[in-house]
Design a protein around this motif. Structure first.
Motif, PDB file in Angstrom:
ATOM      1  N   ARG A  11       0.829  -1.217   0.000  1.00  0.00           N
ATOM      2  CA  ARG A  11       0.000   0.000   0.000  1.00  0.00           C
ATOM      3  C   ARG A  11       0.856   1.257   0.000  1.00  0.00           C
ATOM      4  NH1 ARG A  11      -5.218  -1.872   3.550  1.00  0.00           N
ATOM      5  NH2 ARG A  11      -6.098  -3.056   1.818  1.00  0.00           N
ATOM      6  N   THR A  12       1.959   1.234   0.730  1.00  0.00           N
ATOM      7  CA  THR A  12       2.869   2.377   0.723  1.00  0.00           C
ATOM      8  C   THR A  12       3.499   2.535  -0.657  1.00  0.00           C
ATOM      9  OG1 THR A  12       3.307   2.123   3.082  1.00  0.00           O
ATOM     10  CG2 THR A  12       4.910   3.378   1.815  1.00  0.00           C
ATOM     11  N   ARG A  13       3.921   1.432  -1.246  1.00  0.00           N
ATOM     12  CA  ARG A  13       4.526   1.457  -2.583  1.00  0.00           C
ATOM     13  C   ARG A  13       3.562   2.031  -3.606  1.00  0.00           C
ATOM     14  NH1 ARG A  13       5.276  -4.257  -4.593  1.00  0.00           N
ATOM     15  NH2 ARG A  13       3.147  -3.949  -5.314  1.00  0.00           N
ATOM     16  N   ALA A  14       2.286   1.661  -3.523  1.00  0.00           N
ATOM     17  CA  ALA A  14       1.285   2.114  -4.488  1.00  0.00           C
ATOM     18  C   ALA A  14       0.989   3.605  -4.340  1.00  0.00           C
ATOM     19  CB  ALA A  14      -0.003   1.308  -4.327  1.00  0.00           C
ATOM     20  N   ASP A  15       1.162   4.132  -3.152  1.00  0.00           N
ATOM     21  CA  ASP A  15       0.985   5.561  -2.888  1.00  0.00           C
ATOM     22  C   ASP A  15      -0.379   6.077  -3.357  1.00  0.00           C
ATOM     23  OD1 ASP A  15       1.757   8.040  -1.882  1.00  0.00           O
ATOM     24  OD2 ASP A  15       2.721   8.643  -3.761  1.00  0.00           O
ATOM     25  N   GLY A  16      -1.430   5.277  -3.100  1.00  0.00           N
ATOM     26  CA  GLY A  16      -2.789   5.715  -3.413  1.00  0.00           C
ATOM     27  C   GLY A  16      -3.221   5.541  -4.850  1.00  0.00           C
ATOM     28  N   MET A  17      -2.399   4.868  -5.653  1.00  0.00           N
ATOM     29  CA  MET A  17      -2.736   4.675  -7.069  1.00  0.00           C
ATOM     30  C   MET A  17      -2.792   3.195  -7.413  1.00  0.00           C
ATOM     31  SD  MET A  17      -0.434   7.675  -8.792  1.00  0.00           S
ATOM     32  CE  MET A  17      -0.888   7.158 -10.423  1.00  0.00           C
ATOM     33  N   CYS A  18      -3.761   2.833  -8.258  1.00  0.00           N
ATOM     34  CA  CYS A  18      -3.862   1.457  -8.753  1.00  0.00           C
ATOM     35  C   CYS A  18      -2.604   1.133  -9.547  1.00  0.00           C
ATOM     36  CB  CYS A  18      -5.107   1.324  -9.637  1.00  0.00           C
ATOM     37  SG  CYS A  18      -5.267  -0.295 -10.421  1.00  0.00           S
ATOM     38  N   GLU A  19      -1.975   0.013  -9.224  1.00  0.00           N
ATOM     39  CA  GLU A  19      -0.742  -0.365  -9.914  1.00  0.00           C
ATOM     40  C   GLU A  19      -1.009  -1.043 -11.256  1.00  0.00           C
ATOM     41  OE1 GLU A  19       2.596  -0.780  -6.549  1.00  0.00           O
ATOM     42  OE2 GLU A  19       1.060  -2.358  -6.420  1.00  0.00           O
ATOM     43  N   ALA A  20      -2.274  -1.169 -11.635  1.00  0.00           N
ATOM     44  CA  ALA A  20      -2.607  -1.686 -12.964  1.00  0.00           C
ATOM     45  C   ALA A  20      -2.935  -0.541 -13.912  1.00  0.00           C
ATOM     46  CB  ALA A  20      -3.769  -2.664 -12.883  1.00  0.00           C
ATOM     47  N   CYS A  21      -3.951   0.256 -13.558  1.00  0.00           N
ATOM     48  CA  CYS A  21      -4.419   1.306 -14.474  1.00  0.00           C
ATOM     49  C   CYS A  21      -3.847   2.686 -14.169  1.00  0.00           C
ATOM     50  CB  CYS A  21      -5.945   1.367 -14.495  1.00  0.00           C
ATOM     51  SG  CYS A  21      -6.693   1.985 -12.963  1.00  0.00           S
ATOM     52  N   GLY A  22      -3.287   2.870 -12.978  1.00  0.00           N
ATOM     53  CA  GLY A  22      -2.699   4.150 -12.610  1.00  0.00           C
ATOM     54  C   GLY A  22      -3.674   5.171 -12.058  1.00  0.00           C
ATOM     55  N   ASP A  23      -4.959   4.808 -11.954  1.00  0.00           N
ATOM     56  CA  ASP A  23      -5.953   5.724 -11.396  1.00  0.00           C
ATOM     57  C   ASP A  23      -5.784   5.830  -9.885  1.00  0.00           C
ATOM     58  OD1 ASP A  23      -7.016   6.142 -13.897  1.00  0.00           O
ATOM     59  OD2 ASP A  23      -8.820   4.936 -13.547  1.00  0.00           O
ATOM     60  N   LEU A  24      -6.218   6.971  -9.344  1.00  0.00           N
ATOM     61  CA  LEU A  24      -6.215   7.141  -7.899  1.00  0.00           C
ATOM     62  C   LEU A  24      -7.213   6.187  -7.260  1.00  0.00           C
ATOM     63  CD1 LEU A  24      -6.115  11.025  -7.576  1.00  0.00           C
ATOM     64  CD2 LEU A  24      -4.273   9.411  -7.048  1.00  0.00           C
ATOM     65  N   ALA A  25      -6.949   5.808  -6.017  1.00  0.00           N
ATOM     66  CA  ALA A  25      -7.894   4.984  -5.266  1.00  0.00           C
ATOM     67  C   ALA A  25      -9.257   5.668  -5.300  1.00  0.00           C
ATOM     68  CB  ALA A  25      -7.413   4.812  -3.825  1.00  0.00           C
ATOM     69  N   PRO A  26     -10.346   4.900  -5.368  1.00  0.00           N
ATOM     70  CA  PRO A  26     -11.668   5.497  -5.543  1.00  0.00           C
ATOM     71  C   PRO A  26     -12.177   6.286  -4.348  1.00  0.00           C
ATOM     72  CG  PRO A  26     -11.858   3.133  -5.230  1.00  0.00           C
ATOM     73  CD  PRO A  26     -10.391   3.444  -5.344  1.00  0.00           C
ATOM     74  N   PHE A  27     -11.639   6.023  -3.155  1.00  0.00           N
ATOM     75  CA  PHE A  27     -12.064   6.762  -1.966  1.00  0.00           C
ATOM     76  C   PHE A  27     -11.063   6.546  -0.854  1.00  0.00           C
ATOM     77  CE2 PHE A  27     -14.180   2.627  -1.804  1.00  0.00           C
ATOM     78  CZ  PHE A  27     -13.938   2.195  -0.508  1.00  0.00           C
ATOM     79  N   GLN A  28     -11.183   7.347   0.196  1.00  0.00           N
ATOM     80  CA  GLN A  28     -10.369   7.207   1.394  1.00  0.00           C
ATOM     81  C   GLN A  28     -11.151   6.365   2.399  1.00  0.00           C
ATOM     82  OE1 GLN A  28      -7.622   8.628  -0.320  1.00  0.00           O
ATOM     83  NE2 GLN A  28      -7.009   9.026   1.771  1.00  0.00           N
ATOM     84  N   MET A  29     -10.463   5.477   3.092  1.00  0.00           N
ATOM     85  CA  MET A  29     -11.096   4.670   4.121  1.00  0.00           C
ATOM     86  C   MET A  29     -11.250   5.505   5.396  1.00  0.00           C
ATOM     87  SD  MET A  29      -9.489   0.877   3.452  1.00  0.00           S
ATOM     88  CE  MET A  29      -7.792   1.290   3.797  1.00  0.00           C
ATOM     89  N   ALA A  30     -11.943   4.960   6.389  1.00  0.00           N
ATOM     90  CA  ALA A  30     -12.203   5.667   7.639  1.00  0.00           C
ATOM     91  C   ALA A  30     -10.912   6.138   8.309  1.00  0.00           C
ATOM     92  CB  ALA A  30     -13.007   4.783   8.588  1.00  0.00           C
ATOM     93  N   ASP A  31      -9.811   5.384   8.128  1.00  0.00           N
ATOM     94  CA  ASP A  31      -8.532   5.781   8.734  1.00  0.00           C
ATOM     95  C   ASP A  31      -7.743   6.723   7.831  1.00  0.00           C
ATOM     96  OD1 ASP A  31      -7.592   4.097   6.750  1.00  0.00           O
ATOM     97  OD2 ASP A  31      -6.563   2.733   8.108  1.00  0.00           O
ATOM     98  N   ASP A  32      -8.399   7.234   6.776  1.00  0.00           N
ATOM     99  CA  ASP A  32      -7.841   8.211   5.840  1.00  0.00           C
ATOM    100  C   ASP A  32      -6.808   7.633   4.874  1.00  0.00           C
ATOM    101  OD1 ASP A  32      -8.306  10.822   4.961  1.00  0.00           O
ATOM    102  OD2 ASP A  32      -6.493  11.573   5.931  1.00  0.00           O
ATOM    103  N   THR A  33      -6.712   6.301   4.778  1.00  0.00           N
ATOM    104  CA  THR A  33      -5.817   5.704   3.796  1.00  0.00           C
ATOM    105  C   THR A  33      -6.598   5.415   2.514  1.00  0.00           C
ATOM    106  OG1 THR A  33      -6.229   3.475   4.660  1.00  0.00           O
ATOM    107  CG2 THR A  33      -4.305   4.653   5.533  1.00  0.00           C
TER     108      THR A  33
END
Length: 95
Positions: A11-33
């Motif tokens: 998850r740290t390596r991905a830095d909030g981006m999908c490692e397949a398509c490169g899009d940002l994660a669709p939302f933040q979880m309750a813990d802000d990740t």
């Protein structure tokens, strides 16, 4: 099952981006990740190594595609190649 250490690493390596398509994660979880799902590229092999260069962070769409898509095998192969080319390490930038 993927260890907590590997989950954190990927998850740290991905830095909030999908490692397949490169899009940002669709939302933040309750813990802000960023919400990304982990996929083990060798998950159907019993002897698959539980290491960060075998696990990739995906958005929900890419994760479902790699399991149920018409091109699932090809996508999983391309993810395996990305990891082998160095994505499995911190600081790797894809082109």
């Amino acid at each position: 099952c993927v260890s907590r250490e590997i989950v954190s690493y990927v998850r740290t390596r991905a830095d909030g981006m999908c490692e397949a398509c490169g899009d940002l994660a669709p939302f933040q979880m309750a813990d802000d990740t960023p919400y990304l799902e982990l996929h083990h590229v060798d998950e159907f092999e019993e002897s698959a190594p539980n290491q960060p260069d075998r696990v990739i962070a995906l958005c929900p769409t890419c994760h479902m595609r790699v399991h149920h898509g018409k091109d699932a095998d090809q996508l999983n192969s391309s993810l395996t190649e990305k990891l082998a080319a160095g994505l499995g390490t911190f600081g790797h930038t894809s082109s």
